[in-house]
Structures are given as C-alpha cells and as structure tokens.
Design a protein around this motif. Structure first.
Motif, short mmCIF file in Angstrom:
data_model
loop_
_atom_site.label_atom_id
_atom_site.label_comp_id
_atom_site.label_asym_id
_atom_site.label_seq_id
_atom_site.Cartn_x
_atom_site.Cartn_y
_atom_site.Cartn_z
N SER A 31 -3.61 0.28 -5.96
CA SER A 31 -4.57 1.28 -5.52
C SER A 31 -3.86 2.40 -4.76
N GLU A 83 -10.07 6.83 -4.91
CA GLU A 83 -9.18 5.71 -5.21
C GLU A 83 -8.78 5.77 -6.68
N ARG A 109 -6.53 3.59 -9.58
CA ARG A 109 -5.97 2.26 -9.78
C ARG A 109 -5.17 2.19 -11.09
#
Length: 114
Positions: free
Chosen positions: A32, A40, A42
């Motif tokens: 992350s 965020e 990922r």
C-alpha cells in the motif's frame, strides 16, 4: 452453404488457456502506498522484487510512499515564465534603458539622423 473454412471465427491463441499452458504465476505481494491527498494505491510486486520507496498516485499524480501517517509532500511546481520575465530577472530597468538608447543611437546613425 459452407465455404469450407473449418476454423472460421477463431484465431491463433484464442483458445482457453490455463496455468498448464501459460506457466506458473510468480508469487506476489501487495504493497500500500499513500499520497498527501489520502489516496491509497495497492500495486502488486513479485515476492523477490525490490519494493520502490515512492510511487506516483494514479488518481492525482502526487508522489506516494508506504507511510500512511507521513505521506510525501507535493512537488513544488514553478509557474510558467515568459522570456521577458527571465530578462527582467537578469537586467534592471536602468540597464534596459541604456540598451534601448544604444540600439536607437545605432539605428539613427545608420539612417543618417542625428
């Protein structure tokens, strides 16, 4: 009436492929990254790959890192400057007046004016 093309509607490599034909997938790890806007991201990396320290946020383009509480600050962008703005940084108004007077004197001398 059939045209005799037995494989009509298919193309090379279009059949179902499984792990046996493609090969084994590499083991992955998900990391992350957070930007200063709180987004965020990922991305996944191979387990044996080196994880980068920063990543560009795909939503806003700001730099992101793995520390959620302390994301990197936004890069400071310089505003667009015209050629005249750069000249004014290098020369004072007095220098500009002197250059203008010199150029006008050359033009007048070339034309035969006094």
């Amino acid at each position: 009436m059939a045209t005799g093309n037995a494989i009509r509607g298919t193309r090379v490599g279009s059949g179902p492929m499984g792990e046996s034909e493609r090969g084994e997938s590499a083991a992955r790890t998900v990391v992350s990254f957070w930007c200063s806007n709180g987004h965020e991201t990922r991305p996944s990396f191979a387990v044996d790959a080196e994880i980068p320290t920063s990543w560009d946020c795909p939503r806003c383009g700001l730099p992101a890192n793995t520390d959620e509480k302390n994301p990197p600050p936004a890069k400071r962008t310089e505003p667009y400057k015209t050629h005249l703005a750069y000249v004014k940084e290098r020369r004072s108004d007095a220098d500009g007046e002197a250059l203008l007077d010199e150029a006008l004197a050359k033009l007048r001398a070339k034309r035969g004016e006094s």
